[in-house]
Each structure stands twice: as structure tokens, then as C-alpha cells.
Scaffold this active site. Structure first.
Site, PDB file in Angstrom:
ATOM      1  N   LYS A 103       0.595  -0.993  -0.072  1.00  0.00           N
ATOM      2  CA  LYS A 103       0.054  -0.022   0.523  1.00  0.00           C
ATOM      3  C   LYS A 103       1.272   1.268  -0.121  1.00  0.00           C
ATOM      4  CE  LYS A 103      -4.493  -2.316   2.120  1.00  0.00           C
ATOM      5  NZ  LYS A 103      -4.919  -1.506   3.035  1.00  0.00           N
ATOM      6  N   TYR A 132     -12.445  -2.333  -4.404  1.00  0.00           N
ATOM      7  CA  TYR A 132     -13.284  -3.107  -2.787  1.00  0.00           C
ATOM      8  C   TYR A 132     -14.577  -2.186  -2.884  1.00  0.00           C
ATOM      9  CZ  TYR A 132      -8.799  -2.522  -0.481  1.00  0.00           C
ATOM     10  OH  TYR A 132      -7.046  -2.226   0.252  1.00  0.00           O
ATOM     11  N   PHE A 163     -15.706   3.209   6.668  1.00  0.00           N
ATOM     12  CA  PHE A 163     -14.541   3.671   6.256  1.00  0.00           C
ATOM     13  C   PHE A 163     -14.251   3.448   4.566  1.00  0.00           C
ATOM     14  CE2 PHE A 163     -14.610  -0.930   7.447  1.00  0.00           C
ATOM     15  CZ  PHE A 163     -13.975  -1.752   6.364  1.00  0.00           C
ATOM     16  N   ARG A 218      -1.673 -14.401   4.055  1.00  0.00           N
ATOM     17  CA  ARG A 218      -2.182 -13.686   5.168  1.00  0.00           C
ATOM     18  C   ARG A 218      -1.436 -14.084   6.317  1.00  0.00           C
ATOM     19  NH1 ARG A 218      -6.831 -10.572   4.241  1.00  0.00           N
ATOM     20  NH2 ARG A 218      -6.883 -10.767   6.216  1.00  0.00           N
ATOM     21  N   ASN A 250      -2.008   0.297   6.729  1.00  0.00           N
ATOM     22  CA  ASN A 250      -1.537  -1.220   7.243  1.00  0.00           C
ATOM     23  C   ASN A 250      -0.710  -1.936   6.268  1.00  0.00           C
ATOM     24  OD1 ASN A 250      -3.264  -1.433   5.123  1.00  0.00           O
ATOM     25  ND2 ASN A 250      -4.441  -2.549   7.235  1.00  0.00           N
ATOM     26  N   HIS A 283      -2.087  -5.560   1.380  1.00  0.00           N
ATOM     27  CA  HIS A 283      -3.318  -6.173   1.294  1.00  0.00           C
ATOM     28  C   HIS A 283      -2.943  -7.541   0.484  1.00  0.00           C
ATOM     29  CE1 HIS A 283      -7.132  -6.957  -0.580  1.00  0.00           C
ATOM     30  NE2 HIS A 283      -6.274  -7.406  -1.847  1.00  0.00           N
ATOM     31  N   GLU A 301      -9.202 -10.904  -8.057  1.00  0.00           N
ATOM     32  CA  GLU A 301      -8.154  -9.871  -7.969  1.00  0.00           C
ATOM     33  C   GLU A 301      -6.875  -9.268  -8.737  1.00  0.00           C
ATOM     34  OE1 GLU A 301      -9.315  -9.192  -3.706  1.00  0.00           O
ATOM     35  OE2 GLU A 301      -7.402  -9.485  -3.616  1.00  0.00           O
TER      36      GLU A 301
HETATM   37  P1  GDP Z   1      -7.930  -7.081   5.419  1.00  0.00           P
HETATM   38  O1  GDP Z   1      -8.230  -7.786   4.844  1.00  0.00           O
HETATM   39  O2  GDP Z   1      -6.741  -7.455   6.308  1.00  0.00           O
HETATM   40  O3  GDP Z   1      -6.955  -6.241   4.256  1.00  0.00           O
HETATM   41  O4  GDP Z   1      -9.261  -6.618   5.853  1.00  0.00           O
HETATM   42  P2  GDP Z   1     -10.189  -6.132   5.349  1.00  0.00           P
HETATM   43  O5  GDP Z   1     -10.152  -6.612   3.306  1.00  0.00           O
HETATM   44  O6  GDP Z   1     -11.125  -6.140   6.438  1.00  0.00           O
HETATM   45  O7  GDP Z   1     -10.395  -4.410   4.863  1.00  0.00           O
HETATM   46  C1  GDP Z   1      -9.950  -4.400   3.944  1.00  0.00           C
HETATM   47  C2  GDP Z   1      -8.977  -2.956   4.639  1.00  0.00           C
HETATM   48  O8  GDP Z   1      -9.948  -2.044   5.122  1.00  0.00           O
HETATM   49  C3  GDP Z   1      -8.219  -3.072   5.797  1.00  0.00           C
HETATM   50  O9  GDP Z   1      -6.403  -3.386   5.054  1.00  0.00           O
HETATM   51  C4  GDP Z   1      -7.815  -1.694   6.067  1.00  0.00           C
HETATM   52  O10 GDP Z   1      -6.540  -0.540   5.838  1.00  0.00           O
HETATM   53  C5  GDP Z   1      -9.496  -1.231   5.485  1.00  0.00           C
HETATM   54  N1  GDP Z   1     -10.352  -1.556   7.255  1.00  0.00           N
HETATM   55  C6  GDP Z   1     -10.666  -2.174   7.766  1.00  0.00           C
HETATM   56  N2  GDP Z   1     -11.316  -2.042   8.552  1.00  0.00           N
HETATM   57  C7  GDP Z   1     -11.133  -1.701   9.370  1.00  0.00           C
HETATM   58  C8  GDP Z   1     -12.481  -0.469  10.162  1.00  0.00           C
HETATM   59  O11 GDP Z   1     -12.520  -0.357  11.056  1.00  0.00           O
HETATM   60  N3  GDP Z   1     -11.892   1.382  10.098  1.00  0.00           N
HETATM   61  C9  GDP Z   1     -10.747   1.535   9.402  1.00  0.00           C
HETATM   62  N4  GDP Z   1     -10.390   2.966   9.185  1.00  0.00           N
HETATM   63  N5  GDP Z   1     -10.321   0.801   8.222  1.00  0.00           N
HETATM   64  C10 GDP Z   1     -11.338  -0.672   7.951  1.00  0.00           C
END
Ligand code: GDP
Length: 137
Positions: free
Chosen positions: A9, A49, A57, A85, A112, A115, A126
Site C-alpha cells: 500500500k 474494494y 471506513f 495472510r 496498514n 493487502h 483480484e
Molecule cells: P484485510 O483483508 O486484512 O486487508 O482487511 P479487510 O478486507 O477487512 O479490510 C480492507 C481494508 O480496509 C483493511 O486493510 C483496512 O485498511 C481497512 N479497514 C478494515 N476495517 C477497518 C476499520 O474498522 N476502520 C478503518 N478505518 N479501516 C478499516
């Protein structure tokens, strides 16, 4: 051989740790089948996304993903999706296990670092979003 998609990212690209993150994949026996640096448009990020479109968010996530260039990589190997993962660590870096990419390089739940596809089925979608078949070896 299983494939999965990784995105380094904008925060991690800005920190100049692309090579360090790619080296972790290779050290875990994941092979780089394709990789490129690119910058997502808002339309790209919203489409990528789309599954999160209704989440509170979503706008922050899209704004962050288009804030700078990213490095998109197809990783290949045994259990590539789950292995990636594990290497990534928890979504919230504050909860990520020591030694994971997010524990070592991420600053916040938005910034973070990486992805990774969350299922083999999503990985196929993807990968096709970013790469033509002739770009993957
Ligand atoms: P990942 O698969 O670990 O990347 O997580 P997800 O697919 O659930 O979410 C996609 C991305 O959205 C995450 O990597 C975070 O950057 C963001 N995200 C997920 N949950 C939250 C949240 O509760 N708050 C915020 N601000 N960002 C979030």
C-alpha cells in the site's frame, strides 16, 4: 500451484520498504509471478474494494489507496493465499503478531502496509483486475 494477490500500500511504498516486503514473500517460498508499480484512480480503488462500499471506513480506505503509488504482486506457491495472510498479520497493526509485515511496517488500520486476497476465489478475481494472463509467469 496456488496464486494470490498482494498489494504493497502507499504507506509502505513511501517508506521505501518494497524490497524488504518482497523478500519476506520469497523467504517464505512464495514466488513472484508478476509485479508492477502503479497508482490507482478513484474508480479503480472503488471497484477493487466494492465489497466494502457500505462500510463506514470505505471513503477513508479509497482515499488512502489512491494517495500514492502501490506495488501489486502475484504470489505463487503452496497455500499461497493463507501463507500470505499469515505473513501480513492482523488488519489492525496494533493486534498483529510480532514479526509480521503489519507489525513491522504498518502505522494504523488505514495505513496498514499490505493487502492480501482473503480467499482463493477472490485471489483469481483480484489477479484478473490487475494483470493480463500474458504478464503472469
Ligand atoms: P484485510 O483483508 O486484512 O486487508 O482487511 P479487510 O478486507 O477487512 O479490510 C480492507 C481494508 O480496509 C483493511 O486493510 C483496512 O485498511 C481497512 N479497514 C478494515 N476495517 C477497518 C476499520 O474498522 N476502520 C478503518 N478505518 N479501516 C478499516
Amino acid at each position: 500451484m496456488e496464486q494470490t494477490l498482494s498489494i504493497i500500500k502507499p504507506d509502505a511504498v513511501a517508506k521505501n520498504v518494497v524490497g524488504q516486503i518482497l523478500a519476506r514473500f520469497e523467504a517464505a517460498d512464495l514466488r513472484i509471478a508478476a509485479t508492477k508499480k502503479t497508482r490507482l484512480s478513484r474508480v479503480d480503488a472503488e471497484a477493487f474494494y466494492a465489497i466494502h462500499a457500505e462500510r463506514p471506513f470505505f471513503k477513508d480506505l479509497v482515499d488512502f489507496m489512491i494517495s500514492g503509488p502501490v506495488v501489486v504482486t502475484v504470489l505463487e506457491g503452496n497455500d499461497a493465499m493463507a501463507k500470505n495472510r499469515d505473513l501480513m498479520g492482523a488488519t489492525n497493526p496494533a493486534e498483529a503478531e510480532a514479526g509480521t509485515i503489519r507489525a513491522d511496517f504498518a502505522d494504523s488500520i488505514d495505513a496498514n502496509a499490505v493487502h492480501g486476497s482473503d480467499s482463493v476465489e477472490n485471489a483469481k478475481i483480484e489477479i484478473a483486475f490487475f494483470f493480463a494472463e500474458r504478464e503472469i509467469y
